[in-house]
Write an enzyme that holds these catalytic residues in place. Sequence first.
Site, PDB file in Angstrom:
ATOM      1  N   ASP A  42       0.850  -1.189   0.000  1.00 33.50           N
ATOM      2  CA  ASP A  42       0.000   0.000   0.000  1.00 33.50           C
ATOM      3  C   ASP A  42       0.890   1.245   0.000  1.00 33.50           C
ATOM      4  O   ASP A  42       1.865   1.337   0.771  1.00 33.50           O
ATOM      5  CB  ASP A  42      -0.911   0.005   1.229  1.00 33.50           C
ATOM      6  CG  ASP A  42      -1.950   1.113   1.165  1.00 33.50           C
ATOM      7  OD1 ASP A  42      -3.023   0.874   0.609  1.00 33.50           O
ATOM      8  OD2 ASP A  42      -1.665   2.224   1.684  1.00 33.50           O
ATOM      9  N   ASN A  66      -3.228  12.876  -3.465  1.00 30.29           N
ATOM     10  CA  ASN A  66      -4.347  13.278  -4.318  1.00 30.29           C
ATOM     11  C   ASN A  66      -4.913  14.630  -3.897  1.00 30.29           C
ATOM     12  O   ASN A  66      -5.251  15.472  -4.739  1.00 30.29           O
ATOM     13  CB  ASN A  66      -5.448  12.214  -4.271  1.00 30.29           C
ATOM     14  CG  ASN A  66      -5.120  11.009  -5.142  1.00 30.29           C
ATOM     15  OD1 ASN A  66      -4.401  11.113  -6.130  1.00 30.29           O
ATOM     16  ND2 ASN A  66      -5.640   9.852  -4.762  1.00 30.29           N
ATOM     17  N   ASP A 100      -2.122   9.471 -10.215  1.00 32.34           N
ATOM     18  CA  ASP A 100      -2.047   8.414 -11.234  1.00 32.34           C
ATOM     19  C   ASP A 100      -0.600   8.149 -11.648  1.00 32.34           C
ATOM     20  O   ASP A 100      -0.202   6.996 -11.851  1.00 32.34           O
ATOM     21  CB  ASP A 100      -2.871   8.813 -12.457  1.00 32.34           C
ATOM     22  CG  ASP A 100      -4.370   8.798 -12.179  1.00 32.34           C
ATOM     23  OD1 ASP A 100      -4.769   8.234 -11.145  1.00 32.34           O
ATOM     24  OD2 ASP A 100      -5.128   9.354 -12.999  1.00 32.34           O
ATOM     25  N   GLU A 149      -4.836   2.449  -4.079  1.00 31.25           N
ATOM     26  CA  GLU A 149      -3.369   2.519  -4.039  1.00 31.25           C
ATOM     27  C   GLU A 149      -2.760   1.220  -3.521  1.00 31.25           C
ATOM     28  O   GLU A 149      -1.612   1.188  -3.088  1.00 31.25           O
ATOM     29  CB  GLU A 149      -2.922   3.687  -3.147  1.00 31.25           C
ATOM     30  CG  GLU A 149      -3.182   3.520  -1.656  1.00 31.25           C
ATOM     31  CD  GLU A 149      -4.575   3.958  -1.240  1.00 31.25           C
ATOM     32  OE1 GLU A 149      -4.753   4.220  -0.044  1.00 31.25           O
ATOM     33  OE2 GLU A 149      -5.477   4.053  -2.100  1.00 31.25           O
TER      34      GLU A 149
END
Length: 377
Positions: free
Chosen positions: A255, A263, A272, A298
């Site tokens: 993770d 973000n 991204d 993620e």
Amino acid sequence: MSNIVALVVIRVALDRDDQQLRRWERKIAFGYRMFIGLYALAGASTLPVAWLIARASFVSYVQSHLLYPLVLLAVVEGCVEWGLSRLRRGRHTLLIVTGVLLASIAIYFNPRLHAIESILLLPILASVFFLSPKKVWLAGILAMLAECILYWLNPFHGHESGTTPYDLITFIVELVGETVVCHGIIARGAEIWEELRKRGRLETELLVRQIVSEKDAKTDALTGLYNRKSFNEYLEFALRISAETDTPLHLAVIDIDNFKQVNDRHGHLVGDDILRRTARAIEYHLAAGDFLARYGGEEFALIIPEMSHEEAVAHVEKIREKIANIHHAELTTQHATVSIGLCTYVPGEDSQALFQRADQCLYQAKKSGKNRTIAHP
């Protein structure tokens, strides 16, 4: 994608057609060699009779009916073999001209042989395999021209036993008729061939689209990794193999740390990019047999077979360290770390229980400071 598929289909079809024509070229060249062999065999079979009938002129007979024509036939065949191995274009024309020359040589040295002129039909028939009306007419015109030249060169021209003008005209009409018939066969064959090619291209394009569709259904569009559905299917398979072969199997859940903040601060486009770079870094350091998927958001899932527990821990630690050293110019810290939870499969455990244990390890890695690996044997 549709343009790429179309180009692939056309290229495959053209390559297939070219290979087929090459095979027919080799078969026609082999037919010419067979013709020379049969000519030699037929000539040799007449030698005993020639010896008994005309011993005084036997040597002359051998030279004129066997030796000279065989030498010329061999030279012509040698030239065509050389041309086929060197030329990229004009091979079909070369084969047609060769067929007319071989037939003309046989006719010239055996003018009294009944209906021998009919072998001039062979180049016309051979030209049919090239599926070109132009090639058929080329063979027909060359055969007619050869027949006219042979008529004037015929040493028995004008004799009762020789070729008469009526015979010449009759045979030329036969050649014209044969050419017209072959042209019709080519025209009809070309229609059928084109229809088959269209069907073949359509079937190939549908197959390619099906493959692309199946690949899209199994992969993640953003990272290009396998998706969650593919991971679940493969994990079940891996567990079964591990249980049957008694080989170790490990599951790592990876993770990205603080990804929500990435973000929120830098936007989803930057997020991204971080996901793609992280996916490429994990992919680059995979061992043989590893299976990597984007599990969601993620989070990545990595199946590691045939390693000991200690080797698997060292393996994922190497991946974690490499990811921590990736430079991200878009981020304030310029680095994005990952936390990893790793556990080893216990015989009799199902996939859900295995994943839950790995997820618990990941939770402990997050809770204890992130950018680390927590592993349970």
